[in-house]
Design an enzyme around this catalytic site. Structure first.
Site, PDB file in Angstrom:
ATOM      1  N   ASP A   1       0.825  -1.218   0.000  1.00  0.00           N
ATOM      2  CA  ASP A   1       0.000   0.000   0.000  1.00  0.00           C
ATOM      3  C   ASP A   1       0.857   1.265   0.000  1.00  0.00           C
ATOM      4  O   ASP A   1       2.031   1.233   0.385  1.00  0.00           O
ATOM      5  CB  ASP A   1      -0.861   0.048   1.272  1.00  0.00           C
ATOM      6  CG  ASP A   1      -1.967  -0.987   1.266  1.00  0.00           C
ATOM      7  OD1 ASP A   1      -1.997  -1.828   0.356  1.00  0.00           O
ATOM      8  OD2 ASP A   1      -2.790  -0.930   2.200  1.00  0.00           O
ATOM      9  N   ASP A   2       0.211   2.344  -0.374  1.00  0.00           N
ATOM     10  CA  ASP A   2       0.714   3.727  -0.195  1.00  0.00           C
ATOM     11  C   ASP A   2       1.768   4.170  -1.206  1.00  0.00           C
ATOM     12  O   ASP A   2       2.263   5.288  -1.126  1.00  0.00           O
ATOM     13  CB  ASP A   2       1.259   3.970   1.220  1.00  0.00           C
ATOM     14  CG  ASP A   2       0.201   3.823   2.295  1.00  0.00           C
ATOM     15  OD1 ASP A   2      -0.959   3.504   1.952  1.00  0.00           O
ATOM     16  OD2 ASP A   2       0.519   4.020   3.477  1.00  0.00           O
TER      17      ASP A   2
ATOM     18  N   HIS B   1      -6.053   2.789  -3.886  1.00  0.00           N
ATOM     19  CA  HIS B   1      -5.941   3.050  -2.433  1.00  0.00           C
ATOM     20  C   HIS B   1      -6.368   4.498  -2.140  1.00  0.00           C
ATOM     21  O   HIS B   1      -5.849   5.122  -1.223  1.00  0.00           O
ATOM     22  CB  HIS B   1      -4.492   2.792  -1.994  1.00  0.00           C
ATOM     23  CG  HIS B   1      -4.305   2.618  -0.512  1.00  0.00           C
ATOM     24  ND1 HIS B   1      -5.108   1.818   0.266  1.00  0.00           N
ATOM     25  CD2 HIS B   1      -3.395   3.153   0.347  1.00  0.00           C
ATOM     26  CE1 HIS B   1      -4.689   1.870   1.522  1.00  0.00           C
ATOM     27  NE2 HIS B   1      -3.658   2.676   1.608  1.00  0.00           N
TER      28      HIS B   1
ATOM     29  N   HIS C   1      -5.387   9.177   0.136  1.00  0.00           N
ATOM     30  CA  HIS C   1      -5.326   8.382   1.369  1.00  0.00           C
ATOM     31  C   HIS C   1      -6.294   8.883   2.443  1.00  0.00           C
ATOM     32  O   HIS C   1      -5.913   9.139   3.590  1.00  0.00           O
ATOM     33  CB  HIS C   1      -3.896   8.331   1.924  1.00  0.00           C
ATOM     34  CG  HIS C   1      -3.623   7.077   2.705  1.00  0.00           C
ATOM     35  ND1 HIS C   1      -3.750   7.011   4.071  1.00  0.00           N
ATOM     36  CD2 HIS C   1      -3.292   5.827   2.308  1.00  0.00           C
ATOM     37  CE1 HIS C   1      -3.471   5.777   4.467  1.00  0.00           C
ATOM     38  NE2 HIS C   1      -3.198   5.038   3.407  1.00  0.00           N
TER      39      HIS C   1
ATOM     40  N   TYR D   1      -6.859   2.199   6.000  1.00  0.00           N
ATOM     41  CA  TYR D   1      -7.181   1.724   7.353  1.00  0.00           C
ATOM     42  C   TYR D   1      -8.190   0.576   7.333  1.00  0.00           C
ATOM     43  O   TYR D   1      -8.751   0.208   8.355  1.00  0.00           O
ATOM     44  CB  TYR D   1      -7.682   2.874   8.242  1.00  0.00           C
ATOM     45  CG  TYR D   1      -6.792   4.075   8.128  1.00  0.00           C
ATOM     46  CD1 TYR D   1      -5.561   4.134   8.787  1.00  0.00           C
ATOM     47  CD2 TYR D   1      -7.145   5.142   7.299  1.00  0.00           C
ATOM     48  CE1 TYR D   1      -4.718   5.216   8.627  1.00  0.00           C
ATOM     49  CE2 TYR D   1      -6.296   6.238   7.144  1.00  0.00           C
ATOM     50  CZ  TYR D   1      -5.083   6.259   7.810  1.00  0.00           C
ATOM     51  OH  TYR D   1      -4.247   7.336   7.640  1.00  0.00           O
TER      52      TYR D   1
ATOM     53  N   HIS E   1       3.984  -2.000   3.123  1.00  0.00           N
ATOM     54  CA  HIS E   1       3.997  -0.671   2.501  1.00  0.00           C
ATOM     55  C   HIS E   1       5.334  -0.496   1.788  1.00  0.00           C
ATOM     56  O   HIS E   1       6.376  -0.476   2.460  1.00  0.00           O
ATOM     57  CB  HIS E   1       3.791   0.406   3.575  1.00  0.00           C
ATOM     58  CG  HIS E   1       2.490   0.271   4.304  1.00  0.00           C
ATOM     59  ND1 HIS E   1       2.316  -0.614   5.344  1.00  0.00           N
ATOM     60  CD2 HIS E   1       1.292   0.880   4.112  1.00  0.00           C
ATOM     61  CE1 HIS E   1       1.051  -0.531   5.769  1.00  0.00           C
ATOM     62  NE2 HIS E   1       0.418   0.371   5.046  1.00  0.00           N
TER      63      HIS E   1
HETATM   64 NI    NI Z   1      -2.553   3.127   3.341  1.00  0.00          NI
END
Ligand code: NI
Length: 228
Positions: free
Chosen positions: A41-42, A92, A96, A131, A179
């Site tokens: 993610d991210d 995603h 965010h 989350y 991540h």
């Molecule tokens: Ni995230």
């Protein structure tokens, strides 16, 4: 003495069956297949995501990347590379946002989807909600992916701890959360791949993992493991 003989007699058919299945199917490859999905993610993030992509390519591993929309434009080459190299790409959100706290759902999801479609072609691009949360009444038109193994890599930023946490908790059909913006998580991911491949595990995308289990992904449904 008698009891040991009895135990042996009971175990023998199982041992023979096992031996038989191994010889028939031929070696370690033929043990029960074990599949897991690494998810990141991210990202994308230059200097970190590209190193991860190099390592995954060397190891023949497909993973799943849930991208932040506003980071796509400056990393178009990395995103195109993910698609080219067989990784699954997902959404995603654009910036965010927590989707259960009044974020503009359409804006957050659609804008990212449009950026991905422009670069990688038509979706659907599955969603990992930041989350892991979506609003109760949100209408989500793609499958959603949570996870079953969370080493909290963002907290420790320690490759050894992250590796250990994954190896202690992984099992067949796990979906592992990492991540790719942290160098420590890239190191851990590659270490985990080396260790688990040696144990006979295969690494596939989330879509592949569900397909291997005969699961047909549904829009709006949340998936935590390869079995659903
Ligand atoms: Ni995230």
């Amino acid at each position: 003495m008698k009891r040991w003989f009895l135990i042996l007699a009971l175990l023998l058919p199982a041992l023979l069956w096992r031996w038989d299945s191994v010889t028939v199917t031929g070696g370690a490859e033929l043990e029960e297949s074990r599949y897991v999905a690494l998810t990141f993610d991210d990202g994308p993030k230059r200097g970190s995501t590209d190193r991860l992509l190099d390592g995954l390519r060397e190891r023949g591993v497909n993973a799943t990347f849930f991208l932040i929309g506003e980071q796509i434009a400056e990393n178009r080459d990395l995103v195109a590379r993910m698609a080219d190299e067989g990784h699954q790409i997902g959404n995603h959100t654009w910036s965010h946002q927590r989707l259960d706290q009044g974020a503009d759902l359409q804006e957050e999801l659609q804008r990212t989807e449009e950026a991905l479609e422009e670069l990688c072609g038509p979706g659907p691009y599955w969603l990992r909600p930041p989350y892991g949360q979506v609003g109760e009444n949100s209408v989500i038109e793609v499958p959603m992916v949570k996870w079953s193994v969370d080493p909290r890599d963002w907290e420790s930023r320690d490759a050894v701890k992250v590796t250990q946490a994954i190896l202690e908790n992984v099992q067949p059909d796990s979906i592992i959360l990492l991540h790719d913006i942290y160098p420590s998580s890239v190191d851990a991911a590659l270490q985990v791949v080396d260790t688990l491949q040696a144990q006979g595990y295969h690494f596939v995308t989330v879509a592949e993992l569900l397909a291997l289990n005969g699961v047909d992904p549904q829009p709006g449904q949340l998936y935590r493991t390869g079995r659903g």
